[in-house]
Write a protein that holds these residues in place. Sequence first.
Motif, short mmCIF file in Angstrom:
data_model
loop_
_atom_site.label_atom_id
_atom_site.label_comp_id
_atom_site.label_asym_id
_atom_site.label_seq_id
_atom_site.Cartn_x
_atom_site.Cartn_y
_atom_site.Cartn_z
N PHE A 1 5.17 -4.92 -12.05
CA PHE A 1 5.26 -3.66 -11.32
C PHE A 1 4.05 -2.83 -11.73
CE2 PHE A 1 6.89 0.50 -10.20
CZ PHE A 1 7.61 0.24 -9.03
N LEU B 1 0.50 -1.21 -4.92
CA LEU B 1 1.55 -1.57 -5.87
C LEU B 1 1.69 -3.09 -5.84
CD1 LEU B 1 4.00 -0.90 -7.72
CD2 LEU B 1 5.37 -0.87 -5.64
N ARG B 2 1.48 -3.71 -7.01
CA ARG B 2 1.71 -5.16 -7.14
C ARG B 2 3.12 -5.33 -7.68
NH1 ARG B 2 -3.34 -6.42 -10.45
NH2 ARG B 2 -1.70 -6.90 -11.92
N LEU C 1 0.93 -0.25 -10.54
CA LEU C 1 0.37 0.66 -9.55
C LEU C 1 -1.12 0.81 -9.84
CD1 LEU C 1 1.07 2.57 -7.18
CD2 LEU C 1 1.40 4.35 -8.88
N THR C 2 -1.96 0.41 -8.89
CA THR C 2 -3.42 0.50 -9.08
C THR C 2 -4.04 1.45 -8.10
OG1 THR C 2 -3.79 -1.42 -7.67
CG2 THR C 2 -3.62 -1.79 -10.03
N VAL D 1 3.94 8.09 -4.40
CA VAL D 1 3.39 7.94 -5.74
C VAL D 1 4.21 8.75 -6.75
CG1 VAL D 1 1.34 8.32 -7.16
CG2 VAL D 1 1.09 7.49 -4.84
N ARG E 1 -3.33 3.81 -2.64
CA ARG E 1 -3.07 3.07 -3.88
C ARG E 1 -2.24 1.84 -3.55
NH1 ARG E 1 -1.69 7.14 -8.65
NH2 ARG E 1 -2.26 5.31 -9.84
N LEU F 1 7.06 6.92 -8.26
CA LEU F 1 6.74 5.83 -9.18
C LEU F 1 6.24 6.30 -10.54
CD1 LEU F 1 4.86 3.57 -6.63
CD2 LEU F 1 7.24 3.42 -7.32
N GLU F 2 5.78 7.52 -10.63
CA GLU F 2 5.18 8.00 -11.86
C GLU F 2 6.18 8.56 -12.87
OE1 GLU F 2 2.19 10.67 -10.45
OE2 GLU F 2 0.74 9.06 -10.19
N SER G 1 0.85 -1.19 0.00
CA SER G 1 0.00 0.00 0.00
C SER G 1 0.88 1.24 0.00
CB SER G 1 -0.93 0.00 1.21
OG SER G 1 -0.18 0.08 2.38
N ILE G 2 0.54 2.14 -0.89
CA ILE G 2 1.26 3.41 -0.99
C ILE G 2 0.27 4.50 -0.67
CG2 ILE G 2 2.50 4.95 -2.53
CD1 ILE G 2 3.49 2.48 -3.98
#
Length: 163
Positions: free
Chosen positions: A160, A87-88, A162-163, A123, A85, A126-127, A77-78
């Motif tokens: 990787f 992250l898998r 991000l949902t 986040v 959000r 990661l973007e 969890s982020i």
Amino acid sequence: MATEETTQEEDPPKKSKMPLILGLVLALAGGGGGFYATWSGMILGSGDKEKAEIQKEEVKDPFGDIAFVAVEPMVISIDAVPESRLLRFRAQLEVPKSYEADVTLVLPRVVDVLNSYLRALEVADLEDQAALTRLRAQMLRRVKVVTGQDLVNDLLIMEFVLT
């Protein structure tokens, strides 16, 4: 008579440049041929065909001494400001076959280090387009600290998202 003198004073016709061009082309062809003959070993070669055969045998199986150790899939969890959000993340470690059992033994520590690192991310980290490369390098460095420098060759990111 004045007209005859003016016609004789004109410039003589220019010589052809074809021999110069032909000589240049032949020099380049000769130089290229000499380079290839030396490079391929036809001239000044060591004549060691055994070394060439040994090198060919080594090249045949470049991936013979590696194994892949799967890291458990993680869902992290982020914290984002409006909503949380997820992250898998799924990865594999590339290790020499002789160290596969050793790396499998310390795999819980590897998962702990990766989980701790990924939870500390935001986040915005990661973007970015170059984020995955930077994150991969950071994770590999942390994994090598846990397992030992020579035990892990690479970290392969399999998922990787991000949902």
